[in-house]
Design an enzyme around this catalytic site. Structure first.
Site, PDB file in Angstrom:
ATOM      1  N   ASP A 132      11.221  79.408 137.484  1.00 22.66           N
ATOM      2  CA  ASP A 132      10.824  80.467 137.056  1.00 22.66           C
ATOM      3  C   ASP A 132      10.540  81.404 138.227  1.00 22.66           C
ATOM      4  OD1 ASP A 132      10.752  81.000 134.550  1.00 22.66           O
ATOM      5  OD2 ASP A 132       8.779  79.803 133.953  1.00 22.66           O
ATOM      6  N   LYS A 150      17.323  78.885 125.864  1.00 18.59           N
ATOM      7  CA  LYS A 150      17.432  78.275 127.173  1.00 18.59           C
ATOM      8  C   LYS A 150      18.166  77.118 126.942  1.00 18.59           C
ATOM      9  CE  LYS A 150      13.198  80.473 128.768  1.00 18.59           C
ATOM     10  NZ  LYS A 150      11.741  80.104 129.299  1.00 18.59           N
ATOM     11  N   GLN A 161       6.908  76.361 129.870  1.00 20.07           N
ATOM     12  CA  GLN A 161       6.934  77.727 128.998  1.00 20.07           C
ATOM     13  C   GLN A 161       5.482  78.256 128.855  1.00 20.07           C
ATOM     14  OE1 GLN A 161       9.828  79.162 127.891  1.00 20.07           O
ATOM     15  NE2 GLN A 161       8.614  80.768 127.341  1.00 20.07           N
TER      16      GLN A 161
END
Ligand code: NDP
Length: 283
Positions: free
Chosen positions: A118, A51, A95
């Protein structure tokens, strides 16, 4: 024929890069993505690095915040509050998975829905369900983009999604439904999975079981999208679909690696830009 997710993702990122550089020339600041990594899970470290790399490639500022695995839930929630309030931060990604003593849902719900790149916040899930504008999960969005790239119209088609996770299977099914497909969601309790899958004009598999889907599961001419990423003992990645068996039957198929995987990161970048545009009213 293979759908080359790597190449498609690369084009998308090029487009985003151009967009950001145009904004910069107009005097706007760069978009900023905050990534929170708790602990030292090796897979999570790889994902975070990918990322970071994508952000650098296209001109998104990446703020990586690393915390030890013993961070308290309260401290992590406090960090999210700070990032929510920080006007220079456009996207927040925590994460997953988090260590067992932290309630993941509580953390997800704490992220501002406007910065939830997300697309896991219940507010964004509701927006997805209602077909309203919002930030939607990256992998499902990536799958739909792949279908767009091959100009495949879903209206009236039989779509079978194998897997019903909140992050992958269910949102994919919802996006396909909004495109007027007739959608079936299969899972571990589905009886005679092969015959359910054989109904599919588009078979989308997100299970996490190496090469579960063989030639008996696929109608000739079907489009097959393999979301699975299963690492063998040597570290090689395999899909949920038995590629060698299925590829000769399918009209289109995504390889693993190089299919859906790169699209997930590209869609994360896209979500960050969308969050930036909405928050800063940039066009
Ligand atoms: P989950 O484990 O959360 O969900 C798996 C789903 O598969 C469940 O709904 C489960 O059913 C179903 N399932 C399990 N075994 C079978 C079976 N034998 N037959 C039919 N259904 C079955 O996984 P995720 O959705 O998070 O991920 C799925 C796969 O996609 C994994 O390989 C993951 O690594 C990969 N992935 C890839 C991404 C990418 O960027 N390419 C991103 C995210 C995930 P039940 O609900 O009944 O238990």
């Amino acid at each position: 024929m293979d759908i080359n997710g790597k190449e498609i993702a690369s084009h998308i990122k090029e487009g985003l890069k151009t967009q950001i550089s145009e904004w910069r020339q107009k005097g706007y600041r760069a978009p900023k993505l905050a990534v929170v990594l708790v602990g030292h899970d090796s897979a999570s470290e790889i994902y975070v690095r990918n990322k970071e790399k994508a952000c650098t490639q296209i001109g998104i500022e990446n703020l990586l915040i690393k915390k030890e695995a013993d961070i308290s839930e309260a401290e992590l929630l406090g960090l999210i509050d700070e990032l929510n309030e920080d006007d220079s931060v456009d996207g927040i990604l925590v994460q997953l998975p988090l260590p067992g003593h932290i309630d993941e849902m509580k953390v997800i719900e704490r992220i501002s829905p406007l910065k939830d790149v997300d697309g896991f916040h219940p507010d964004n899930i509701a927006r997805l369900f209602l077909n309203h504008e919002g930030l939607f999960p990256c992998t499902p969005k990536g799958v739909m983009t792949l279908l767009d790239e091959i100009h495949y119209g879903l209206a009236g088609k039989e779509v079978v999604v194998v897997g019903r996770s909140n992050n992958v299977g269910k949102p994919i099914a919802m996006l396909a439904l909004h495109r007027n497909a007739t959608v079936t969601i299969a899972h571990s309790k589905t009886q005679d999975l092969a015959s359910v899958c054989r109904r599919a004009d588009v078979l989308i598999v997100a299970v996490g079981q190496c090469e579960l889907i063989g030639k008996d599961f696929v109608k000739p001419g079907a489009v097959v999208i393999d979301v699975g990423m299963n690492r063998d003992a040597k570290g090689k990645v395999h899909g949920d679909v038995h590629y060698e068996e299925v590829a000769p039957l399918a009209s289109y198929i995504t390889p693993v690696p190089g299919g859906v995987g790169p699209m997930t990161v590209a869609m994360l970048m896209k979500n960050t830009l969308e969050a930036y545009m909405r928050r800063n009213q940039v066009k």
